[in-house]
Write a protein that holds these residues in place. Structure first.
Motif, PDB file in Angstrom:
ATOM      1  N   GLN A  76       0.823  -1.205   0.000  1.00 15.28           N
ATOM      2  CA  GLN A  76       0.000   0.000   0.000  1.00 15.28           C
ATOM      3  C   GLN A  76       0.858   1.256   0.000  1.00 15.28           C
ATOM      4  O   GLN A  76       0.526   2.252  -0.651  1.00 15.28           O
ATOM      5  CB  GLN A  76      -0.925  -0.007   1.225  1.00 15.28           C
ATOM      6  N   LEU A  77       1.974   1.216   0.731  1.00 10.05           N
ATOM      7  CA  LEU A  77       2.888   2.357   0.743  1.00 10.05           C
ATOM      8  C   LEU A  77       3.487   2.593  -0.631  1.00 10.05           C
ATOM      9  O   LEU A  77       3.612   3.732  -1.088  1.00 10.05           O
ATOM     10  CB  LEU A  77       3.995   2.112   1.768  1.00 10.05           C
ATOM     11  N   GLN A  78       3.825   1.515  -1.308  1.00  7.56           N
ATOM     12  CA  GLN A  78       4.383   1.640  -2.651  1.00  7.56           C
ATOM     13  C   GLN A  78       3.360   2.216  -3.617  1.00  7.56           C
ATOM     14  O   GLN A  78       3.677   3.092  -4.429  1.00  7.56           O
ATOM     15  CB  GLN A  78       4.856   0.278  -3.137  1.00  7.56           C
ATOM     16  N   LEU A  79       2.122   1.738  -3.549  1.00 12.00           N
ATOM     17  CA  LEU A  79       1.074   2.258  -4.426  1.00 12.00           C
ATOM     18  C   LEU A  79       0.799   3.729  -4.152  1.00 12.00           C
ATOM     19  O   LEU A  79       0.575   4.515  -5.083  1.00 12.00           O
ATOM     20  CB  LEU A  79      -0.202   1.436  -4.242  1.00 12.00           C
ATOM     21  N   GLU A  80       0.829   4.106  -2.876  1.00 12.46           N
ATOM     22  CA  GLU A  80       0.590   5.505  -2.531  1.00 12.46           C
ATOM     23  C   GLU A  80       1.713   6.399  -3.043  1.00 12.46           C
ATOM     24  O   GLU A  80       1.467   7.507  -3.538  1.00 12.46           O
ATOM     25  CB  GLU A  80       0.463   5.640  -1.015  1.00 12.46           C
ATOM     26  N   ARG A  81       2.940   5.925  -2.958  1.00 17.13           N
ATOM     27  CA  ARG A  81       4.067   6.704  -3.475  1.00 17.13           C
ATOM     28  C   ARG A  81       3.973   6.877  -4.982  1.00 17.13           C
ATOM     29  O   ARG A  81       4.234   7.967  -5.508  1.00 17.13           O
ATOM     30  CB  ARG A  81       5.381   6.010  -3.105  1.00 17.13           C
TER      31      ARG A  81
ATOM     32  N   LEU B 287       0.686  12.238  -9.604  1.00 16.18           N
ATOM     33  CA  LEU B 287      -0.017  13.515  -9.452  1.00 16.18           C
ATOM     34  C   LEU B 287       0.959  14.686  -9.451  1.00 16.18           C
ATOM     35  O   LEU B 287       0.654  15.761  -9.986  1.00 16.18           O
ATOM     36  CB  LEU B 287      -0.836  13.508  -8.161  1.00 16.18           C
ATOM     37  N   LEU B 288       2.131  14.488  -8.862  1.00 18.08           N
ATOM     38  CA  LEU B 288       3.130  15.553  -8.840  1.00 18.08           C
ATOM     39  C   LEU B 288       3.597  15.890 -10.250  1.00 18.08           C
ATOM     40  O   LEU B 288       3.757  17.071 -10.598  1.00 18.08           O
ATOM     41  CB  LEU B 288       4.312  15.130  -7.968  1.00 18.08           C
ATOM     42  N   MET B 289       3.809  14.881 -11.073  1.00 12.28           N
ATOM     43  CA  MET B 289       4.228  15.128 -12.449  1.00 12.28           C
ATOM     44  C   MET B 289       3.144  15.867 -13.228  1.00 12.28           C
ATOM     45  O   MET B 289       3.440  16.768 -14.029  1.00 12.28           O
ATOM     46  CB  MET B 289       4.562  13.799 -13.132  1.00 12.28           C
ATOM     47  N   LYS B 290       1.889  15.544 -12.983  1.00 11.73           N
ATOM     48  CA  LYS B 290       0.802  16.242 -13.666  1.00 11.73           C
ATOM     49  C   LYS B 290       0.712  17.693 -13.206  1.00 11.73           C
ATOM     50  O   LYS B 290       0.443  18.598 -14.014  1.00 11.73           O
ATOM     51  CB  LYS B 290      -0.518  15.522 -13.414  1.00 11.73           C
ATOM     52  N   LEU B 291       0.944  17.936 -11.912  1.00 13.49           N
ATOM     53  CA  LEU B 291       0.927  19.312 -11.414  1.00 13.49           C
ATOM     54  C   LEU B 291       2.074  20.130 -11.993  1.00 13.49           C
ATOM     55  O   LEU B 291       1.892  21.302 -12.369  1.00 13.49           O
ATOM     56  CB  LEU B 291       0.997  19.312  -9.887  1.00 13.49           C
ATOM     57  N   LEU B 292       3.253  19.536 -12.057  1.00 13.94           N
ATOM     58  CA  LEU B 292       4.391  20.247 -12.637  1.00 13.94           C
ATOM     59  C   LEU B 292       4.141  20.585 -14.101  1.00 13.94           C
ATOM     60  O   LEU B 292       4.458  21.692 -14.564  1.00 13.94           O
ATOM     61  CB  LEU B 292       5.660  19.399 -12.495  1.00 13.94           C
TER      62      LEU B 292
ATOM     63  N   GLU C 297      -8.935  15.113  -7.897  1.00  6.47           N
ATOM     64  CA  GLU C 297      -8.198  13.891  -7.582  1.00  6.47           C
ATOM     65  C   GLU C 297      -7.242  14.105  -6.420  1.00  6.47           C
ATOM     66  O   GLU C 297      -7.068  13.226  -5.568  1.00  6.47           O
ATOM     67  CB  GLU C 297      -7.418  13.419  -8.806  1.00  6.47           C
ATOM     68  N   ILE C 298      -6.631  15.287  -6.384  1.00  9.50           N
ATOM     69  CA  ILE C 298      -5.708  15.593  -5.286  1.00  9.50           C
ATOM     70  C   ILE C 298      -6.467  15.744  -3.980  1.00  9.50           C
ATOM     71  O   ILE C 298      -5.998  15.362  -2.909  1.00  9.50           O
ATOM     72  CB  ILE C 298      -4.899  16.868  -5.618  1.00  9.50           C
ATOM     73  N   GLY C 299      -7.681  16.269  -4.079  1.00  5.72           N
ATOM     74  CA  GLY C 299      -8.500  16.445  -2.878  1.00  5.72           C
ATOM     75  C   GLY C 299      -8.252  17.768  -2.216  1.00  5.72           C
ATOM     76  O   GLY C 299      -8.484  17.947  -1.037  1.00  5.72           O
TER      77      GLY C 299
END
Length: 247
Positions: free
Chosen positions: A195-200, A206-211, A245-247
Motif C-alpha cells: 500500500q505504501l508503494q502504491l501511494e508513493r 499527481l506531482l508530475m501532472k501538477l508540474l 483527484e488531489i483532494g
C-alpha cells in the motif's frame, strides 16, 4: 522478542532454519564415519535463500506484481486445501457410481467384447476412475473420449458424467477461482509495504501532472504564476478534475 514475533517474524524464522541446517551440515562433515550422500538434500535448501532477496526488493516497482502473486499464494493456502477437499469428495462420489456401472457391464460382457477392454483403460479400478475424472476437468484427457464409452453402457451414465463435468467446471472451479482472487485482493489491501508503494506511485504521478500544469500556466517561464492565471485555468474541466483527484 521482536525478532521472533515482530513484523518480519516469518523471514526471521526462515533465516534461522536455513542457518541451522547449514550448521548441522558443517558439523556432520567433520565426522568421517558419516555417509555424506544424504547431505545433498540439505544443499537444496540453500537455493531457498534466493527467495530472501524478495524482502529487500519488496518496495521496488518492478517486483510489485511478483510480490502480489506471492501474497496471493500464501494467503490462499488454507482455502486451497478445503477447495481441494471438496473437489476430491465430488470426484469420489461420481467415481463410485461409474465404477459400479463399469463393473456390472464387464461382468455381463463376453470374452471377445472389445468395448470392455477400452472401458478398463479409464475405469479399470477405483484409483484409475478417480484419475480419469480429474483429468476430464483438468485437460489431461478429452471428456468426450470418456463420455463416448459410457454411452455404450447407458445414456444415464453419460448424463451422470456430464453432470459431474458441469458441476466441477462451471460451479466448483469458478467458486475456487473467486475465492483465490478475493483472498489475494484482501491480502494486498492489508499489506502495508504494498500500500505504501502504491501511494508513493500515485503521489509521484499527481506531482508530475501538477508540474506539467504549472509549466503550462507559466507561459513566459518566470518561475511563478499569478492568481488571475491560475483562476483562468481553473475554468478548464481537466484542470478541475485534476485538483479533485488531489483532494
Amino acid at each position: 522478542g521482536e525478532f521472533f514475533v515482530g513484523v518480519q517474524w516469518r523471514w526471521n524464522w526462515f533465516d534461522c532454519i536455513i542457518t541451522f541446517i547449514s550448521v548441522v551440515e558443517l558439523l556432520l562433515r567433520q565426522r568421517s564415519a558419516v555417509n555424506f550422500t544424504y547431505l545433498r538434500v540439505f544443499r537444496v535448501t540453500r537455493l531457498l535463500r534466493s527467495f530472501r532477496v524478495v524482502r529487500f526488493l519488496q518496495l521496488a516497482p518492478i517486483v510489485r506484481s511478483l510480490r502480489l502473486m506471492l501474497l496471493g499464494i500464501t494467503s490462499s493456502a488454507v482455502p486451497f486445501f478445503w477447495a481441494s477437499f471438496i473437489l476430491l469428495i465430488l470426484i469420489y462420489l461420481f467415481s463410485v457410481i461409474l465404477v459400479h456401472a463399469v463393473a456390472d457391464y464387464i461382468g455381463s460382457s463376453g470374452v471377445d467384447d472389445t468395448l470392455a477392454d477400452e472401458i478398463q483403460v479409464y475405469f479399470g479400478s477405483m484409483p484409475m476412475t478417480l484419475l480419469t475424472l480429474f483429468m476430464s476437468i483438468s485437460g489431461g484427457v478429452d471428456w468426450w473420449d470418456v463420455g463416448v464409452l459410457l454411452t455404450q453402457i447407458s445414456t444415464w451414465y453419460l448424463l451422470s458424467f456430464l453432470l459431474f463435468v458441469l458441476v466441477a467446471v462451471f460451479a466448483v472451479m469458478n467458486i475456487i477461482t473467486g475465492i483465490f482472487v478475493k483472498e489475494a485482493l484482501d491480502m494486498a489491501g492489508k499489506d502495508q509495504d504494498l500500500q505504501l508503494q502504491l501511494e508513493r506511485e500515485e503521489n509521484r504521478y499527481l506531482l508530475m501532472k501538477l508540474l506539467t500544469l504549472f509549466h503550462k500556466i507559466d507561459r513566459y517561464s518566470t518561475g511563478c504564476i499569478t492568481l488571475d492565471q491560475f483562476e483562468e485555468y481553473l475554468k478548464i474541466d481537466s484542470v478541475r478534475i485534476l485538483f479533485q483527484e488531489i483532494g
